[in-house]
Motif scaffolding. Structure first.
Motif, PDB file in Angstrom:
ATOM      1  N   ARG A  14     -10.855  -7.131  10.830  1.00  0.00           N
ATOM      2  CA  ARG A  14      -9.636  -7.308  11.710  1.00  0.00           C
ATOM      3  C   ARG A  14      -8.392  -7.942  10.882  1.00  0.00           C
ATOM      4  O   ARG A  14      -7.991  -7.275  10.955  1.00  0.00           O
ATOM      5  N   ILE A  20       0.678  -1.491   0.162  1.00  0.00           N
ATOM      6  CA  ILE A  20       0.196   0.073  -0.060  1.00  0.00           C
ATOM      7  C   ILE A  20       1.185   1.370   0.227  1.00  0.00           C
ATOM      8  O   ILE A  20       1.368   1.264   0.797  1.00  0.00           O
ATOM      9  N   GLU A  52       1.388   6.262   8.548  1.00  0.00           N
ATOM     10  CA  GLU A  52      -0.043   7.238   8.630  1.00  0.00           C
ATOM     11  C   GLU A  52      -0.823   5.999   7.281  1.00  0.00           C
ATOM     12  O   GLU A  52      -1.696   6.596   7.998  1.00  0.00           O
ATOM     13  N   LYS A  53      -0.652   4.648   7.531  1.00  0.00           N
ATOM     14  CA  LYS A  53      -1.292   3.888   7.329  1.00  0.00           C
ATOM     15  C   LYS A  53      -1.910   2.543   8.067  1.00  0.00           C
ATOM     16  O   LYS A  53      -2.963   2.484   7.681  1.00  0.00           O
ATOM     17  N   ILE A  54      -2.464   2.703   9.959  1.00  0.00           N
ATOM     18  CA  ILE A  54      -3.146   3.107  10.477  1.00  0.00           C
ATOM     19  C   ILE A  54      -3.804   3.226  10.918  1.00  0.00           C
ATOM     20  O   ILE A  54      -4.397   3.312  12.030  1.00  0.00           O
ATOM     21  N   LEU A  55      -3.358   4.434  10.597  1.00  0.00           N
ATOM     22  CA  LEU A  55      -4.117   5.822  11.182  1.00  0.00           C
ATOM     23  C   LEU A  55      -5.784   6.551  10.451  1.00  0.00           C
ATOM     24  O   LEU A  55      -5.613   6.259   9.257  1.00  0.00           O
ATOM     25  N   ASP A  56      -6.814   6.645  10.754  1.00  0.00           N
ATOM     26  CA  ASP A  56      -7.698   6.700   9.663  1.00  0.00           C
ATOM     27  C   ASP A  56      -8.387   8.542  10.016  1.00  0.00           C
ATOM     28  O   ASP A  56      -8.866   9.460   9.427  1.00  0.00           O
ATOM     29  N   ASP A  91      -7.861   9.306   4.256  1.00  0.00           N
ATOM     30  CA  ASP A  91      -8.176   9.705   2.999  1.00  0.00           C
ATOM     31  C   ASP A  91      -8.438  10.472   2.528  1.00  0.00           C
ATOM     32  O   ASP A  91      -8.466  10.565   1.166  1.00  0.00           O
ATOM     33  N   SER A 125       1.694   5.219   0.427  1.00  0.00           N
ATOM     34  CA  SER A 125       0.679   6.606   0.828  1.00  0.00           C
ATOM     35  C   SER A 125       0.168   7.723   0.321  1.00  0.00           C
ATOM     36  O   SER A 125      -0.685   9.060   1.118  1.00  0.00           O
ATOM     37  N   THR A 142      -5.148  -6.096  10.043  1.00  0.00           N
ATOM     38  CA  THR A 142      -3.235  -6.451  10.328  1.00  0.00           C
ATOM     39  C   THR A 142      -3.020  -6.624   9.594  1.00  0.00           C
ATOM     40  O   THR A 142      -1.283  -6.836   9.628  1.00  0.00           O
ATOM     41  N   SER A 160       0.692  12.383   0.187  1.00  0.00           N
ATOM     42  CA  SER A 160       0.190  11.242   1.833  1.00  0.00           C
ATOM     43  C   SER A 160       0.938  12.777   2.629  1.00  0.00           C
ATOM     44  O   SER A 160       0.840  13.630   2.913  1.00  0.00           O
ATOM     45  N   LEU A 162      -2.405  -2.478  15.818  1.00  0.00           N
ATOM     46  CA  LEU A 162      -4.146  -2.788  15.163  1.00  0.00           C
ATOM     47  C   LEU A 162      -4.440  -4.620  15.358  1.00  0.00           C
ATOM     48  O   LEU A 162      -5.702  -3.958  15.543  1.00  0.00           O
ATOM     49  N   ARG A 212      -5.399  12.846   1.255  1.00  0.00           N
ATOM     50  CA  ARG A 212      -4.813  12.365   0.163  1.00  0.00           C
ATOM     51  C   ARG A 212      -6.272  12.193  -0.875  1.00  0.00           C
ATOM     52  O   ARG A 212      -5.350  12.626  -2.070  1.00  0.00           O
ATOM     53  N   PRO A 226      -5.577   7.637  -2.150  1.00  0.00           N
ATOM     54  CA  PRO A 226      -6.449   6.515  -0.878  1.00  0.00           C
ATOM     55  C   PRO A 226      -6.007   5.716  -0.403  1.00  0.00           C
ATOM     56  O   PRO A 226      -6.310   4.179  -1.351  1.00  0.00           O
ATOM     57  N   VAL A 227      -5.938   5.084   0.426  1.00  0.00           N
ATOM     58  CA  VAL A 227      -5.671   4.141   1.388  1.00  0.00           C
ATOM     59  C   VAL A 227      -6.489   2.502   0.780  1.00  0.00           C
ATOM     60  O   VAL A 227      -6.737   1.172   0.300  1.00  0.00           O
ATOM     61  N   TYR A 228      -7.873   3.367   0.564  1.00  0.00           N
ATOM     62  CA  TYR A 228      -9.251   2.802   0.764  1.00  0.00           C
ATOM     63  C   TYR A 228      -9.017   1.764  -0.573  1.00  0.00           C
ATOM     64  O   TYR A 228      -9.635   0.988  -1.366  1.00  0.00           O
ATOM     65  N   LEU A 229      -8.688   3.010  -1.501  1.00  0.00           N
ATOM     66  CA  LEU A 229      -9.035   3.072  -2.938  1.00  0.00           C
ATOM     67  C   LEU A 229      -7.980   1.755  -3.946  1.00  0.00           C
ATOM     68  O   LEU A 229      -8.271   0.677  -4.584  1.00  0.00           O
ATOM     69  N   ALA A 234      -1.527  -4.294   7.496  1.00  0.00           N
ATOM     70  CA  ALA A 234      -1.389  -2.839   8.239  1.00  0.00           C
ATOM     71  C   ALA A 234      -1.750  -1.982   7.948  1.00  0.00           C
ATOM     72  O   ALA A 234      -1.317  -0.412   7.205  1.00  0.00           O
ATOM     73  N   VAL A 235      -3.133  -1.627   7.815  1.00  0.00           N
ATOM     74  CA  VAL A 235      -3.819   0.058   8.027  1.00  0.00           C
ATOM     75  C   VAL A 235      -5.108  -0.051   8.803  1.00  0.00           C
ATOM     76  O   VAL A 235      -5.416  -1.692   9.802  1.00  0.00           O
ATOM     77  N   ASN A 236      -5.309   0.779   9.240  1.00  0.00           N
ATOM     78  CA  ASN A 236      -6.449   0.993   9.664  1.00  0.00           C
ATOM     79  C   ASN A 236      -8.030   0.102   9.469  1.00  0.00           C
ATOM     80  O   ASN A 236      -8.746   0.261   8.303  1.00  0.00           O
ATOM     81  N   PRO A 237      -8.067  -0.667  10.238  1.00  0.00           N
ATOM     82  CA  PRO A 237      -9.790  -0.769  10.078  1.00  0.00           C
ATOM     83  C   PRO A 237     -10.822  -0.196   9.312  1.00  0.00           C
ATOM     84  O   PRO A 237     -11.648  -1.301   8.767  1.00  0.00           O
ATOM     85  N   ASN A 238     -11.062   1.143  10.215  1.00  0.00           N
ATOM     86  CA  ASN A 238     -11.960   1.710   9.488  1.00  0.00           C
ATOM     87  C   ASN A 238     -11.645   1.774   7.601  1.00  0.00           C
ATOM     88  O   ASN A 238     -12.999   1.871   6.964  1.00  0.00           O
ATOM     89  N   THR A 239     -10.718   1.940   7.598  1.00  0.00           N
ATOM     90  CA  THR A 239     -10.503   2.477   6.411  1.00  0.00           C
ATOM     91  C   THR A 239     -10.387   0.796   5.249  1.00  0.00           C
ATOM     92  O   THR A 239     -11.171   0.867   4.636  1.00  0.00           O
TER      93      THR A 239
END
Lengths: 117, 232
Positions: A38, A5, B191-195, B212, A7, A42, B221, B171, B215, A10-13, A45-50
């Motif tokens: 979850r 991924i 930054e990838k683990i932040l929302d 996001d 930075s 993990t 970034s 996480l 971004r 957008p990570v979700y895309l 390695a991204v945010n769970p909401n994302t």
């Protein structure tokens, strides 16, 4: 496949694309259950909401659906997968052709090169 | 209640110097929030005010609707940027201490995480490397079932592999009813683990938002944006 991924967009895309590619290539089969939000978060390695947002986007597209209590599954609709895969192929081809055109190689040139190799 | 942390008109002055200047911030549940700012921007002051280690000059902080005090401290798990543990103690002794101090401390959770990275609980802290000490401390802090975790520079002194492990601990302990605030200046690693992110500059909030969305809007970034906003 490792997640890789970046930075700067957008990570979700990127997650949506990653899971789509896994489905297109058959690394994840149609009808197969996806790991939990979850676990996927993990692993990537991204945010769970994302991750959640990405899965919701895949649901919106129709590639993934959720069963009330047992999690998310890849669609069983092979036609839809095929259609989306073709769309993706065309999209990538268009980019490729533009690039080739940029260095002076026409579609005809490409076909000739592909057939001679 | 969706609102976990509410800060209104918060100011902190050290003599004639203003560290925080009429700051407002609201954090909901289920987020990992990056608190980002250059040295001296007010990050640690803000964190210490939320943790109840400093008192505000003006304004208010509500945690779960309670002002900072006994009730707020029960639900906040705080990792300071310097160690406060007794280096002569063994990990077992520190675990015992945490159990006595915090009703929400989950001993099994801590022991499982320690075992997973091969930390022997009979070892004294002073015999451990800096990175291992930091890992132990983070594991202890993340083993509480708190509502708000505040981590001040959790990855500052560790190597890249350990950094990945630290992010993994954060996480894998994610709880949708709790939020985690992480202060750091090592943005690209985290930054990838932040929302959500908060940019803090000269004691004021410069930016607050979903990572996001930022971004998408900025086309870069968070790390690149940070460098632009805080260009010297």
């Amino acid at each position: 496949m490792p997640w890789n991924i970046e930075s700067d967009r957008p990570v979700y895309l990127q997650i949506v694309e990653h899971i789509m590619n896994d489905i297109f290539s058959g690394r994840i089969k149609t009808g197969e259950q996806l790991k939990s939000v979850r676990d996927l978060a993990t692993e990537a390695a991204v945010n769970p909401n994302t991750m959640q947002k990405a899965l919701q986007e895949l649901e919106r597209i129709g590639l993934v659906y959720s069963r009330r209590t047992s999690g998310r599954y890849v669609t069983e609709d092979a036609e839809l997968v095929k259609k989306l895969k073709e769309e993706k192929t065309l999209e990538q081809l268009k980019i490729f052709l533009e690039r080739m055109e940029n260095i002076g190689i026409s579609k005809q040139d490409l076909i000739r090169i592909l057939e001679s190799k | 209640m969706d609102e976990l942390l509410r800060i209104e008109n918060l100011s902190k002055k050290y003599g004639s110097k203003t560290a925080l200047d009429r700051l407002d911030l609201t954090v909901g549940r289920g987020h990992i929030v990056g608190l980002l700012g250059p040295n001296g921007s007010g990050k640690t002051t803000l964190i210490k005010l939320i943790a109840g280690l400093l008192t505000a000059s003006e304004g208010k902080i509500l945690v779960n609707g309670n002002t900072v005090g006994v009730e707020s401290k029960k639900v906040i798990s705080y990792l300071p940027d310097t160690t406060y543990l007794n280096m002569n103690q063994t990990v077992d002794e520190v675990i015992k201490l945490f159990k006595t101090f915090y009703a929400d401390f989950d001993e099994n959770r801590a022991k499982n995480m320690l075992a997973a990275i091969g930390i022997e609980t009979k070892t004294r802290l002073k015999t451990m490397s800096k990175g291992t000490k930091e890992k132990v401390q983070l594991i202890l802090v993340m083993s509480r079932r708190a509502d708000l975790y505040i981590l001040d520079e959790p990855i500052a002194g560790v190597d890249p592999a350990t950094r990945d492990y630290v992010l993994n601990i954060i996480l894998s302990n994610y709880d949708p009813n709790a939020s985690i605030i992480i202060s750091t200046h090592l943005i690209s690693d985290i930054e990838k683990i932040l929302d959500q992110v908060v940019f803090i500059k000269n004691g004021k909030i410069e930016r607050f938002g979903n990572v996001d969305d930022i971004r998408e809007k900025e086309g870069k970034s968070i790390d690149a944006l940070f460098r632009e906003v805080f260009k010297c």
